[in-house]
Enzyme design. Structure first.
Site, mmCIF file in Angstrom:
data_model
loop_
_atom_site.group_PDB
_atom_site.id
_atom_site.type_symbol
_atom_site.label_atom_id
_atom_site.label_comp_id
_atom_site.label_asym_id
_atom_site.label_seq_id
_atom_site.Cartn_x
_atom_site.Cartn_y
_atom_site.Cartn_z
ATOM 1 N N GLY A 1 44.871 51.763 31.567
ATOM 2 C CA GLY A 1 43.633 51.765 30.790
ATOM 3 C C GLY A 1 42.728 52.918 31.191
ATOM 4 C CB THR A 2 42.060 54.419 34.508
ATOM 5 O OG1 THR A 2 41.653 53.176 35.093
ATOM 6 C CG2 THR A 2 41.251 55.556 35.098
ATOM 7 C CG ASN B 1 35.058 44.960 33.726
ATOM 8 O OD1 ASN B 1 34.288 45.619 33.032
ATOM 9 N ND2 ASN B 1 35.192 45.180 35.025
ATOM 10 C CD GLN C 1 38.845 42.300 31.147
ATOM 11 O OE1 GLN C 1 39.292 41.214 30.803
ATOM 12 N NE2 GLN C 1 39.139 42.853 32.303
ATOM 13 C CB SER D 1 44.941 48.093 30.730
ATOM 14 O OG SER D 1 45.728 47.952 31.890
ATOM 15 C CG HIS E 1 47.146 45.604 34.859
ATOM 16 N ND1 HIS E 1 46.302 44.923 35.712
ATOM 17 C CD2 HIS E 1 46.576 46.808 34.641
ATOM 18 C CE1 HIS E 1 45.260 45.700 35.992
ATOM 19 N NE2 HIS E 1 45.406 46.850 35.347
ATOM 20 C CB THR F 1 60.337 60.981 30.847
ATOM 21 O OG1 THR F 1 60.791 62.332 30.868
ATOM 22 C CG2 THR F 1 61.416 60.088 30.265
ATOM 23 C CB CYS G 1 35.312 45.175 47.948
ATOM 24 S SG CYS G 1 35.014 44.198 49.375
#
Ligand SMILES: *Cc1c(COP(=O)(O)O)cnc(C)c1O
Length: 385
Positions: free
Chosen positions: A74-75, A153, A181, A201, A203, A239, A326
């Protein structure tokens, strides 16, 4: 450490890979390892799997398959859209975005500002809402792109993307939305939304980490971020990550099939939220105006540090997050909650719980049992059990 199975309530951070997705991927990690661009049939059959995945991901957002560019995450999608708008319109050096974007966007924009681009960071109110009128006013002759996330998010707050896209179109400015999201939570339709660019994204959608996509509307000027071979219609060199893209395709299909399960997830979330507010004094929800993400809950507990809550939840086998970056030793309050005007105390005492289709009533019961005790303990209240 609890020996029970983990109770995973951090689905906005990443999601479990669906077994059906693993199954779809396996042939492309074993027998079908050809290069999709090769001229012989051993490669071409892999190319066909890539085409099929592109059709499935396109169907998820009602796009034409030719409008889908597979990326590494996504980034990369967010970076590509903003980079492309700046490169294809060299005279325009102004970017409009919001103060509550994901770091994939906000850090990039901050870096571009240091390189001489001009940036308008739109504020949000205490509910996490944008002032669309202010957005309208912030657009200038030299605005290259407006980038506004679809859903936040951390809080689950949803922005009026259709309205914002219409403003940008009327002003002749490119519009990108980070919709990472929303996939699997709402029906997505790029035609109805009217965005020029939209990123996803895999994941966050029960597919593996390391694959994503950028929708680039047909006819929109485009410049690649990663230059190399002619893959992805020469819009993204390298690829293709075929097994992961195939997994993404399967996950897109499953996401559409499980939209009917969203009301169940929402009612689990609502029961969890109401139960926590009722049993924990001095707690409040952050970003609750509808529409909002049906799976997300962000709750502030006064006189209590999120860091401590998360540690004790972890000991009880429950995965949650504070939604903030964090850094070792110090936990800075979330930029999203800070932008909403929360006090430092409340922002540092906020946690995010986010559900998926794999959560059940048992997970909610477990949080409702553990969290009130944890908060009492951290507040130094006598715990009667
Ligand atoms: C997770 C997330 C991203 C980043 O996606 P990656 O694939 O991890 O790079 C971007 N935007 C939002 C809103 C997200 O939740």
């Amino acid at each position: 450490m609890s020996d029970k199975a983990i109770c995973y309530l951090d689905n906005n951070a990443t999601t479990r890979v669906a077994p059906e997705v693993v199954e779809a991927m396996l042939p492309y990690l074993t027998e079908q390892w050809g290069n999709p661009s090769s001229a012989y049939s051993f490669g071409k059959q892999v190319g066909r799997a890539l085409d099929a995945a592109r059709e499935k991901v396109a169907a998820l957002i009602n796009a034409d398959p030719r409008e889908i560019i597979f990326t590494s995450c996504g980034t990369e999608g967010n970076n590509t859209a903003i980079h492309s708008a700046l490169v294809t319109q060299p005279g325009k050096r102004h970017i409009v975005t919001t103060a509550v974007e994901h770091s994939a966007n906000i850090k990039l924009c901050a870096q571009l500002e240091k390189r001489g681009y001009e940036l308008t960071l739109l504020p949000v109110d205490s509910l996490g809402e944008l002032d669309v009128h202010l957005l309208h006013e912030s657009i200038r002759k030299d605005t290259a792109i407006v980038s506004v996330m679809y859903a936040n998010n951390e809080t689950g707050v949803v922005f009026p993307i259709e309205e914002i896209a219409a403003i940008c179109r009327a002003r002749g400015v490119l519009f990108h939305t980070d919709a990472v999201q929303t996939a699997g939570k709402f029906k997505l339709d790029v035609r109805q939304l009217g965005a020029d660019f939209l990123s996803l994204s895999a994941h966050k959608l029960h597919a593996p980490k390391g694959v994503g996509m950028l929708f680039a509307r047909r006819g929109v000027p485009f410049s690649s971020l990663i230059t190399g071979g002619g893959q992805e219609q020469a819009r993204r060199g390298g690829t293709e990550n075929v097994p992961y893209i195939v997994g993404f395709g399967r996950a897109a299909e499953l996401a559409m099939e499980s939209l009917g399960d969203v009301p169940r997830i929402k009612s689990l979330r609502d029961r969890m939220e109401q139960g926590l507010l009722a049993s924990i004094p001095n707690s409040r929800r952050n970003g609750i105006k509808e529409p909002r993400l049906p799976n997300t809950s962000n709750i502030a507990f006064s006189d209590c540090e999120a860091e401590g809550i998360l540690l004790l939840l972890d000991r009880a086998g429950i995965c949650a997050s504070s939604g903030s970056a964090c850094t070792t030793g110090s936990l800075e309050p979330s930029h999203v909650l800070t932008a909403m005007g929360l006090s430092r105390d409340l922002a540092k005492g906020s946690i995010r719980l986010s559900l998926s289709k794999y959560n059940s009533d048992a997970d909610v019961d477990r949080v409702l049992r553990e969290l009130p005790v944890i908060v009492s303990k951290l507040r130094g209240e006598p715990v009667s059990m």
